[in-house]
Design a protein around this motif. Sequence first.
Motif, short mmCIF file in Angstrom:
data_model
loop_
_atom_site.label_atom_id
_atom_site.label_comp_id
_atom_site.label_asym_id
_atom_site.label_seq_id
_atom_site.Cartn_x
_atom_site.Cartn_y
_atom_site.Cartn_z
N GLU A 86 -31.74 -14.25 -39.12
CA GLU A 86 -33.63 -14.79 -38.83
C GLU A 86 -32.52 -16.17 -38.36
O GLU A 86 -33.50 -16.48 -37.74
CB GLU A 86 -32.97 -15.41 -40.48
CG GLU A 86 -34.01 -13.39 -40.95
CD GLU A 86 -35.07 -14.29 -42.12
OE1 GLU A 86 -34.94 -15.60 -42.35
OE2 GLU A 86 -35.68 -13.17 -43.41
N VAL B 175 -37.40 -29.05 -33.95
CA VAL B 175 -37.63 -28.07 -33.04
C VAL B 175 -37.00 -26.78 -32.57
O VAL B 175 -36.11 -26.86 -32.78
CB VAL B 175 -37.26 -28.91 -31.32
CG1 VAL B 175 -37.86 -28.07 -30.23
CG2 VAL B 175 -37.76 -30.66 -31.26
N GLU B 176 -38.12 -25.97 -32.92
CA GLU B 176 -38.14 -24.60 -33.23
C GLU B 176 -36.92 -24.18 -31.38
O GLU B 176 -37.30 -25.17 -30.10
CB GLU B 176 -39.38 -24.02 -33.24
CG GLU B 176 -39.75 -23.65 -34.53
CD GLU B 176 -38.85 -23.29 -35.04
OE1 GLU B 176 -38.59 -22.08 -35.46
OE2 GLU B 176 -38.98 -23.73 -37.00
N ARG B 177 -36.23 -22.99 -31.56
CA ARG B 177 -35.56 -22.80 -29.94
C ARG B 177 -35.13 -21.02 -30.73
O ARG B 177 -35.07 -20.83 -31.60
CB ARG B 177 -34.24 -23.50 -30.06
CG ARG B 177 -33.00 -24.04 -31.33
CD ARG B 177 -31.56 -23.73 -30.80
NE ARG B 177 -30.78 -23.01 -29.28
CZ ARG B 177 -31.29 -23.62 -27.90
NH1 ARG B 177 -31.06 -24.38 -28.56
NH2 ARG B 177 -30.53 -22.39 -27.37
N ARG C 255 -31.88 -23.30 -39.50
CA ARG C 255 -31.86 -25.00 -38.99
C ARG C 255 -31.35 -26.16 -39.58
O ARG C 255 -30.57 -25.59 -40.00
CB ARG C 255 -33.46 -25.41 -38.96
CG ARG C 255 -34.27 -24.04 -39.38
CD ARG C 255 -36.04 -24.09 -40.20
NE ARG C 255 -37.46 -23.52 -40.13
CZ ARG C 255 -37.35 -23.65 -39.35
NH1 ARG C 255 -38.06 -24.30 -37.90
NH2 ARG C 255 -38.37 -22.64 -39.54
N ARG D 185 -31.82 -21.22 -35.00
CA ARG D 185 -33.02 -21.36 -34.60
C ARG D 185 -34.23 -22.91 -34.52
O ARG D 185 -35.24 -22.91 -33.95
CB ARG D 185 -33.97 -20.66 -35.67
CG ARG D 185 -33.92 -20.95 -36.92
CD ARG D 185 -34.61 -20.23 -38.38
NE ARG D 185 -35.91 -19.78 -37.87
CZ ARG D 185 -36.93 -18.97 -38.60
NH1 ARG D 185 -36.26 -18.49 -39.05
NH2 ARG D 185 -38.30 -18.53 -38.28
N ALA D 186 -34.00 -23.58 -34.89
CA ALA D 186 -34.36 -25.11 -34.66
C ALA D 186 -33.42 -26.27 -34.85
O ALA D 186 -32.44 -25.92 -35.54
CB ALA D 186 -35.56 -25.30 -35.52
#
Length: 292
Positions: A134, A271-273, A137, A266-267
């Motif tokens: 998954e 800020v999500e990426r 962060r 993932r962030a």
Amino acid sequence: MTAVLALLEFAPGTGATTGFRLVDPAQPHLTVTDLAATRGDGIFETARVVDGRVQALEAHLERLAQSARMLELPAPTLPLWRDAINAVAVALAAAGVADGSIKFVLTRGIEGGQVPTGWVLGLPSPDFTRERAEGIRIVLLDRGYRHDVAHTSPWLLAGAKTLSYAVNRAVLREAARRGADDALFVSSDGYLLEGAVSSLLLRVGSRLVTPRVDIGILAGTTQADVFNWAELQGFTTGYELLTPGDLATADAAWLVSSVRHAAPVRAVDGVERPIDAELTARINAALDGRID
């Protein structure tokens, strides 16, 4: 919890390693005046062990020797350390631990003495399935040093893997306070460095890049293995000066380490990426199967 412990033995005066013995990990073995406990004056490595085989052992031993030189500790007798580590790995597998970690430690010993202390500890590995699948962060945190600190201030031991981990633990607590799983250090002059216990890896098109190792960070054994694998898969690789802007525009990013392996980012600072799940799975499969 299953644990296996080996104590290293040293010659008085010279500090040369003379042997090792497996001991009961439930019994006390470290003297409270040992400089590991009172000053954090020592070095260590952590490696993953799978079915009794230690991954990237030679690279970890090489880095242990390099850290010993930087701290002016007695040079570890690597064949004996290798034997002790492998003995712990085999005992761990015999105890039913298929996936574990091994930490090997060398300290300056009891304060005022002339004999170092060393041990090898094997434990079951945590389950990092979720982090690998998954993603994690992260937050960017200022390390407070310029990127050239290893050259301007070598006495700060940047690039040595020492037992002085209070800052590394504080970093993870700060990341948790900010709602993140991990952190990535940034130099005071704006360059990406390393995680608290990991190396940074970016994909830019068909290139994989990581921060240069001459900027006061630890040379990553897992990152090096990923590069070796990636080059066989047709990727080009490079060590570069990287900035937060490079992280923001990269096609994918990972924090890689010996036990957790490749955890996709993932962030960043909330800020999500996107993550590259397919490449992540391929990298982790390659890392799972590596042997020296």
